[in-house]
Scaffold this motif. Sequence first.
Motif, PDB file in Angstrom:
ATOM      1  N   SER A 116      15.442 -13.374   6.761  1.00 40.04           N
ATOM      2  CA  SER A 116      16.554 -13.438   6.499  1.00 40.04           C
ATOM      3  C   SER A 116      17.512 -11.980   6.140  1.00 40.04           C
ATOM      4  O   SER A 116      17.157 -11.395   5.156  1.00 40.04           O
ATOM      5  CB  SER A 116      17.511 -14.437   5.547  1.00 40.04           C
ATOM      6  OG  SER A 116      18.651 -14.587   5.413  1.00 40.04           O
ATOM      7  N   HIS A 117      18.517 -11.824   7.579  1.00 40.36           N
ATOM      8  CA  HIS A 117      19.798 -10.550   6.689  1.00 40.36           C
ATOM      9  C   HIS A 117      19.854 -10.874   5.016  1.00 40.36           C
ATOM     10  O   HIS A 117      20.303  -9.853   5.018  1.00 40.36           O
ATOM     11  CB  HIS A 117      20.447 -10.730   8.347  1.00 40.36           C
ATOM     12  CG  HIS A 117      19.415 -10.549   9.703  1.00 40.36           C
ATOM     13  ND1 HIS A 117      20.691 -10.099  10.824  1.00 40.36           N
ATOM     14  CD2 HIS A 117      18.505 -10.757   9.425  1.00 40.36           C
ATOM     15  CE1 HIS A 117      19.286 -10.667  11.699  1.00 40.36           C
ATOM     16  NE2 HIS A 117      18.014 -10.413  11.034  1.00 40.36           N
ATOM     17  N   GLY A 118      20.307 -11.923   5.672  1.00 38.85           N
ATOM     18  CA  GLY A 118      21.385 -11.780   3.652  1.00 38.85           C
ATOM     19  C   GLY A 118      20.554 -12.628   2.745  1.00 38.85           C
ATOM     20  O   GLY A 118      20.999 -12.142   1.530  1.00 38.85           O
ATOM     21  N   ASP A 119      19.196 -12.416   2.543  1.00 42.44           N
ATOM     22  CA  ASP A 119      18.258 -11.643   1.607  1.00 42.44           C
ATOM     23  C   ASP A 119      18.795 -10.837   0.769  1.00 42.44           C
ATOM     24  O   ASP A 119      18.999  -9.730   0.630  1.00 42.44           O
ATOM     25  CB  ASP A 119      17.077 -11.895   1.502  1.00 42.44           C
ATOM     26  CG  ASP A 119      16.228 -13.529   1.987  1.00 42.44           C
ATOM     27  OD1 ASP A 119      16.984 -13.786   1.808  1.00 42.44           O
ATOM     28  OD2 ASP A 119      15.122 -13.399   2.262  1.00 42.44           O
ATOM     29  N   PHE A 120      18.701 -11.353  -0.932  1.00 40.40           N
ATOM     30  CA  PHE A 120      18.879 -10.188  -1.528  1.00 40.40           C
ATOM     31  C   PHE A 120      18.604  -9.163  -1.754  1.00 40.40           C
ATOM     32  O   PHE A 120      18.772  -7.435  -1.954  1.00 40.40           O
ATOM     33  CB  PHE A 120      19.739 -10.782  -3.344  1.00 40.40           C
ATOM     34  CG  PHE A 120      19.953  -9.153  -4.754  1.00 40.40           C
ATOM     35  CD1 PHE A 120      21.089  -9.367  -3.877  1.00 40.40           C
ATOM     36  CD2 PHE A 120      18.476  -8.587  -4.841  1.00 40.40           C
ATOM     37  CE1 PHE A 120      21.081  -7.852  -5.423  1.00 40.40           C
ATOM     38  CE2 PHE A 120      18.639  -7.907  -5.698  1.00 40.40           C
ATOM     39  CZ  PHE A 120      20.283  -7.273  -6.247  1.00 40.40           C
ATOM     40  N   ASP A 121      17.428  -8.609  -1.626  1.00 39.28           N
ATOM     41  CA  ASP A 121      16.404  -8.393  -1.591  1.00 39.28           C
ATOM     42  C   ASP A 121      16.053  -7.094  -0.085  1.00 39.28           C
ATOM     43  O   ASP A 121      16.248  -5.744  -0.105  1.00 39.28           O
ATOM     44  CB  ASP A 121      14.847  -8.437  -1.654  1.00 39.28           C
ATOM     45  CG  ASP A 121      14.942  -8.636  -2.946  1.00 39.28           C
ATOM     46  OD1 ASP A 121      15.174  -8.159  -3.920  1.00 39.28           O
ATOM     47  OD2 ASP A 121      13.389  -9.259  -3.668  1.00 39.28           O
ATOM     48  N   VAL A 122      16.819  -7.729   0.929  1.00 37.36           N
ATOM     49  CA  VAL A 122      16.983  -7.013   2.120  1.00 37.36           C
ATOM     50  C   VAL A 122      18.577  -6.170   1.806  1.00 37.36           C
ATOM     51  O   VAL A 122      17.534  -5.271   2.401  1.00 37.36           O
ATOM     52  CB  VAL A 122      16.957  -8.355   3.206  1.00 37.36           C
ATOM     53  CG1 VAL A 122      17.026  -7.705   4.745  1.00 37.36           C
ATOM     54  CG2 VAL A 122      15.422  -8.885   3.354  1.00 37.36           C
ATOM     55  N   ARG A 123      19.231  -6.579   1.825  1.00 35.97           N
ATOM     56  CA  ARG A 123      20.378  -6.368   1.505  1.00 35.97           C
ATOM     57  C   ARG A 123      19.763  -4.941   0.755  1.00 35.97           C
ATOM     58  O   ARG A 123      20.534  -3.888   0.592  1.00 35.97           O
ATOM     59  CB  ARG A 123      21.718  -7.140   0.969  1.00 35.97           C
ATOM     60  CG  ARG A 123      21.941  -7.916   2.694  1.00 35.97           C
ATOM     61  CD  ARG A 123      22.758  -9.479   1.737  1.00 35.97           C
ATOM     62  NE  ARG A 123      24.363  -8.488   1.154  1.00 35.97           N
ATOM     63  CZ  ARG A 123      24.645  -8.790   0.108  1.00 35.97           C
ATOM     64  NH1 ARG A 123      23.981 -10.034  -0.551  1.00 35.97           N
ATOM     65  NH2 ARG A 123      25.735  -8.705  -0.669  1.00 35.97           N
ATOM     66  N   LEU A 124      19.375  -5.091  -0.409  1.00 33.58           N
ATOM     67  CA  LEU A 124      19.227  -4.211  -1.552  1.00 33.58           C
ATOM     68  C   LEU A 124      18.902  -2.607  -0.868  1.00 33.58           C
ATOM     69  O   LEU A 124      19.181  -1.493  -1.406  1.00 33.58           O
ATOM     70  CB  LEU A 124      18.589  -4.987  -2.723  1.00 33.58           C
ATOM     71  CG  LEU A 124      18.591  -3.724  -3.753  1.00 33.58           C
ATOM     72  CD1 LEU A 124      19.802  -3.120  -4.653  1.00 33.58           C
ATOM     73  CD2 LEU A 124      17.590  -4.758  -4.871  1.00 33.58           C
ATOM     74  N   CYS A 125      17.616  -3.020   0.048  1.00 37.36           N
ATOM     75  CA  CYS A 125      17.167  -2.507   0.296  1.00 37.36           C
ATOM     76  C   CYS A 125      17.488  -1.350   1.513  1.00 37.36           C
ATOM     77  O   CYS A 125      17.929  -0.348   1.717  1.00 37.36           O
ATOM     78  CB  CYS A 125      15.375  -3.034   0.568  1.00 37.36           C
ATOM     79  SG  CYS A 125      14.176  -1.838   1.861  1.00 37.36           S
ATOM     80  N   ALA A 126      18.196  -2.289   2.349  1.00 36.76           N
ATOM     81  CA  ALA A 126      19.321  -1.738   3.347  1.00 36.76           C
ATOM     82  C   ALA A 126      20.703  -0.861   2.533  1.00 36.76           C
ATOM     83  O   ALA A 126      20.517   0.608   3.082  1.00 36.76           O
ATOM     84  CB  ALA A 126      20.400  -2.535   4.010  1.00 36.76           C
ATOM     85  N   ALA A 127      20.822  -0.858   1.401  1.00 30.31           N
ATOM     86  CA  ALA A 127      22.031  -0.453   0.898  1.00 30.31           C
ATOM     87  C   ALA A 127      21.270   1.134   0.666  1.00 30.31           C
ATOM     88  O   ALA A 127      22.085   2.097   0.545  1.00 30.31           O
ATOM     89  CB  ALA A 127      22.518  -1.039  -0.149  1.00 30.31           C
TER      90      ALA A 127
END
Length: 225
Positions: free
Chosen positions: A142-153
């Motif tokens: 999911s695009h909204g997963d915390f780990d995904v968002r953290l990685c993107a940032a």
Amino acid sequence: MARSIETSQLTVARAAAALFLQRGLAATSGADIAEAAGISERTVWRYFHNKESCVAPLFAKSWKYYAEELRRWPHFQSIEAHLAECFDLAKQPPEWIADGLLIVRLIATLPDEPDLRPVWLASYHRGEDELAAIIGDRLGRSHGDFDVRLCAAAVLAAIRVIDETISIAAIRYAQEFTTAEVVAQTAKSIRAVSHLPFCDPVEPRPFGGSGPMLSPDAERAGRTE
């Protein structure tokens, strides 16, 4: 209509950037930018809330380029292989190269023009959602997963620091970098801050999602755990 406005805003951004580089931010007015862009000052303020923000479309073009190229990233390629194709100047149109040089020169002024830094930082912050979508799609998460968002940032921050380091070194200290060097350092930096395995080839799964390709030994080890 939206495309026309975006094109007009980029025209203003190019004019503003050229003036900032020639005269400095303090010595450039909204009227100067309007005259250079060939539009009314009223139109400039309809597009932008202050003169610093006039260069936002150019700054945004930097991270948008990465996002556009990463959206086309084949699942079977590593980050190094894909970046090598993205940074091949022979494949880039003259307008892209001209804008890229303008962005590099503008970034190099940030130490002397601190009022431009918030615009630069905000442009990258706006790219986090897009990069999270790319990482999530590549890993089947999911695009909204915390780990995904953290990685993107983290990845966007790494790319921003690479842009700043290379731009300042090239413009202020006349250092030269080969495409291979830029690719290697960019890939190395992205890998260094990524805690999710999206930099390597991933294998699409028949029932949805994708994941990192594993060797047979690694797969067997995973099944026995």
